[in-house]
Motif scaffolding. Sequence first.
Motif, short mmCIF file in Angstrom:
data_model
loop_
_atom_site.label_atom_id
_atom_site.label_comp_id
_atom_site.label_asym_id
_atom_site.label_seq_id
_atom_site.Cartn_x
_atom_site.Cartn_y
_atom_site.Cartn_z
N VAL A 1 -12.88 4.99 14.47
CA VAL A 1 -12.13 5.02 13.22
C VAL A 1 -12.65 3.92 12.28
O VAL A 1 -13.32 2.97 12.71
N GLU A 2 -12.33 4.10 11.01
CA GLU A 2 -12.63 3.08 9.99
C GLU A 2 -11.31 2.43 9.59
O GLU A 2 -10.39 3.10 9.15
N THR A 3 -11.23 1.12 9.78
CA THR A 3 -9.98 0.40 9.54
C THR A 3 -9.98 -0.23 8.15
O THR A 3 -11.03 -0.41 7.52
N GLY A 4 -8.76 -0.60 7.70
CA GLY A 4 -8.60 -1.24 6.40
C GLY A 4 -7.71 -2.47 6.52
O GLY A 4 -7.81 -3.23 7.48
N ASP A 5 -6.83 -2.67 5.55
CA ASP A 5 -5.94 -3.83 5.57
C ASP A 5 -4.98 -3.76 6.75
O ASP A 5 -4.73 -2.68 7.30
N PHE A 6 -4.43 -4.90 7.10
CA PHE A 6 -3.50 -4.95 8.22
C PHE A 6 -2.53 -6.10 8.00
O PHE A 6 -2.78 -7.04 7.24
N ASN A 7 -1.39 -6.03 8.69
CA ASN A 7 -0.44 -7.14 8.73
C ASN A 7 -0.28 -7.57 10.17
O ASN A 7 -1.16 -7.30 11.01
N ASP A 8 0.83 -8.23 10.48
CA ASP A 8 0.98 -8.75 11.83
C ASP A 8 1.26 -7.66 12.86
O ASP A 8 1.16 -7.90 14.07
N ARG A 9 1.58 -6.40 12.43
CA ARG A 9 1.90 -5.34 13.39
C ARG A 9 1.05 -4.09 13.21
O ARG A 9 0.65 -3.47 14.19
N PHE A 10 0.75 -3.70 12.00
CA PHE A 10 0.08 -2.43 11.75
C PHE A 10 -1.24 -2.64 11.03
O PHE A 10 -1.43 -3.63 10.32
N ILE A 11 -2.12 -1.64 11.22
CA ILE A 11 -3.42 -1.65 10.58
C ILE A 11 -3.66 -0.28 9.94
O ILE A 11 -3.29 0.76 10.49
N VAL A 12 -4.28 -0.30 8.76
CA VAL A 12 -4.53 0.94 8.03
C VAL A 12 -5.77 1.63 8.60
O VAL A 12 -6.78 0.98 8.87
N ILE A 13 -5.68 2.99 8.78
CA ILE A 13 -6.82 3.79 9.23
C ILE A 13 -7.35 4.53 8.00
O ILE A 13 -6.71 5.44 7.47
N LEU B 1 0.84 -1.19 0.00
CA LEU B 1 0.00 0.00 0.00
C LEU B 1 0.88 1.25 0.00
O LEU B 1 1.93 1.29 0.66
N SER B 2 0.43 2.26 -0.70
CA SER B 2 1.19 3.52 -0.80
C SER B 2 0.39 4.67 -0.18
O SER B 2 -0.83 4.77 -0.38
N GLU B 3 1.11 5.52 0.58
CA GLU B 3 0.54 6.74 1.14
C GLU B 3 -0.75 6.46 1.92
O GLU B 3 -1.81 6.98 1.63
N VAL B 4 -0.64 5.60 2.91
CA VAL B 4 -1.78 5.30 3.78
C VAL B 4 -1.40 5.66 5.21
O VAL B 4 -0.22 5.69 5.58
N VAL B 5 -2.40 5.94 6.02
CA VAL B 5 -2.21 6.23 7.44
C VAL B 5 -2.35 4.92 8.20
O VAL B 5 -3.35 4.20 8.02
N TYR B 6 -1.39 4.60 9.04
CA TYR B 6 -1.46 3.34 9.78
C TYR B 6 -0.92 3.54 11.18
O TYR B 6 -0.12 4.44 11.45
N ILE B 7 -1.39 2.69 12.08
CA ILE B 7 -0.97 2.69 13.49
C ILE B 7 -0.79 1.24 13.92
O ILE B 7 -1.21 0.32 13.21
N PRO B 8 -0.18 0.97 15.08
CA PRO B 8 -0.05 -0.41 15.56
C PRO B 8 -1.42 -1.04 15.76
O PRO B 8 -2.37 -0.40 16.22
N ILE B 9 -1.52 -2.30 15.43
CA ILE B 9 -2.80 -3.00 15.50
C ILE B 9 -3.27 -3.15 16.94
O ILE B 9 -4.48 -3.22 17.22
N LEU B 10 -2.33 -3.13 17.93
CA LEU B 10 -2.73 -3.32 19.32
C LEU B 10 -3.39 -2.07 19.89
O LEU B 10 -3.95 -2.09 20.99
N ALA B 11 -3.38 -0.94 19.14
CA ALA B 11 -4.03 0.28 19.61
C ALA B 11 -5.52 0.28 19.31
O ALA B 11 -6.25 1.15 19.80
N ILE B 12 -5.99 -0.66 18.51
CA ILE B 12 -7.39 -0.70 18.09
C ILE B 12 -8.18 -1.60 19.03
O ILE B 12 -7.75 -2.70 19.38
N GLN B 13 -9.37 -1.09 19.43
CA GLN B 13 -10.31 -1.89 20.19
C GLN B 13 -11.64 -1.93 19.43
O GLN B 13 -11.82 -1.22 18.44
N ALA B 14 -12.54 -2.78 19.90
CA ALA B 14 -13.79 -2.97 19.15
C ALA B 14 -14.97 -3.04 20.10
O ALA B 14 -14.86 -3.46 21.26
N ARG B 15 -16.09 -2.55 19.60
CA ARG B 15 -17.37 -2.67 20.30
C ARG B 15 -18.41 -3.01 19.23
O ARG B 15 -18.86 -2.14 18.49
N GLY B 16 -18.74 -4.31 19.12
CA GLY B 16 -19.61 -4.74 18.05
C GLY B 16 -18.91 -4.54 16.72
O GLY B 16 -17.77 -4.97 16.51
#
Length: 645
Positions: A585-597, A551-566
């Motif tokens: 937030v609205e999430t997108g693709d992710f790997n073993d460490r980061f997830i796209v916002i 992916l090019s020019e995407v905003v991403y953060i560590p996947i462990l920072a995301i929580q879920a409610r339903g």
Amino acid sequence: MHHEPQPDHPHTRGKRKWARILVKTSAIVAILVLTPLFFLSGNQSSNESTTFAAVRGDLKISVLQGGTVRALESQEVKSHVKGWPKIISIVDEGYRVTAEDVANELVLVELERADLEERQIEETLSYQGKRGDLDRVVMDLEMQILERDRNMKEAELRRKFARLDFEKYMGVEASNEILEKLDLETLILSGQATGSYSVDLELPELDLPELDLPDEDSAEIEDEVPAASSGPSLTVTKAHIGVEPSPEESPTEVPDEPADLEVEMVMRQIPDVDFHEYASPEKLGDGEASQRLLDFDDRVSMAERKLKLDETKLEGTRRLFEKDFVNRNQLETEEMQVENSRLAAKSARTSRSLFLRYEFPKDAQQRLSDYEDALSRYVRRDIETRRHIVGIGTDLIWKRKSVDHRLEKLDEIADQLERTIVTAEREGLVVYGGVDKEQWGGDKIKEGASVRQWQTILTIPDMTTMIVLVKIHEADISSIELGQRADIVFDSEPDQPLTGVVDKVSVLANSQEAAMNPDLKVYDVTVRIDGTHEWVMPSMSAKTEIQVKALSEVVYIPILAIQARGAERFCYVDNGGSKPERRVVETGDFNDRFIVIASGLEEGERVLLNPPVDKTIESEEPDVEQDSENSDPGLVKIPGLSEDS
């Protein structure tokens, strides 16, 4: 890309532990990275040590999974010998087969042959006995066919002679007319057929091995048996075996299975012939009956002429007697002569009438019956011979099957004897057993061990092209495609990473894994290793990271920072205040460490890596599950994101 692992399955617990290790490692890395920044900026809050600034840039999405190294192609040496033969000799495990070994046909495995050689002797002797029985049946069949031909020729002559006798008596024209009306040959000989069945008795030449028999007498048996190539070739017609073909049928082979043949004698009513219709010289022609009828006519004619002469003479004698020229004795003598002539004429006419009424139809019927009887005898003789030939033919078919069965057994034994010695066919490293080292019964592979039929004795992998076989979860398999690149790290050689490419993706789930856990669906994916490396060996363990997309020019953060409610995804943003902001937030693709916002968070905004525990949220959010094995409140399971992704 994600799935819900089963919490009670050992495979799932292993993945959780792996995820926790990654999370803790990520946290440590984040602390190590952010700690210098904390000391450089004295006005930042204490929460900055556990925050991460959202980054805009390139992100690689990959699937990380462990696997086992194998060769792309291998030569599997299996036992083709029935039973449990022992290994007489076997090449050492780990031996590297060279091109010279392949050229010299190096013996890899040799299995015992004693039982097979003993069976070969028994089957050879049995074949010779069965072949002798078959030859005797063939000779019997030939004799019966010759006997039938002789009998049928004799019956045919009788039939011809009987017809000639009928034609001789009735004349050619009358006899042909009568026989054409009766159509005796069609009625009686309707079972006779043309066409033939071909019985091929040519047996293949048997290349019998040189047997080491116990004594000289038994060794001479092979020479006493006639060679297969000298066996007779015999054709049996349908007239021989009594089968009526269809009009368009051409010669065909006798079926392998003997058919149930029933011969039925049909009694047909032959119409009566009124021979009085032919009681005239004109219709009888030049036959014997015509000649006799002419004789009777001549006798009647002569008797009547003599009667007329005697009557004329008597009339003259009476006139002379009236004039006393002759005496009474002469008159009475003339009268008696006339009476005798009258009686003779009457007798001639009576004889002619009796011949026409009784003797002629009787003789004609007798000769016709003789001809009919000759035809019937011809058919009966044919049927009797056919019955015998059918019996011999059935015996012949079964004995031929028995001989063929023995030949098949000998071929099978010869093939197994040939397979007791296995030579090298390709270069590679010798590995005992199959590629998975499975052992489903039998001894461990070694000299003296017994192996079952179809058991893999050893494998020679082609070391020039190696692969890594990985099992990808069903949640991730849709993202795996042929041609995707992969990074490979070996457990035994972590400092020598290699690269590869996805070469094959299974379309069906692994059946063995499904049998152990029906809820777990994994698919086999083959990653071909680039290049040839001598230190890469089969059965080595390696971790494979398949590059799914970049992916090019995407905003991403560590996947462990995301929580879920339903269905809602959120994180905590450090806005510089005393209390972090809860941000959806609205999430997108992710790997073993980061997830796209995709939305809800801007580049540079800092998110908490260790979000605060909100008891009200925990009580209101049933979808948030705390890991029972980890007391870290920051490790929260997010539905839709697997910890092993």
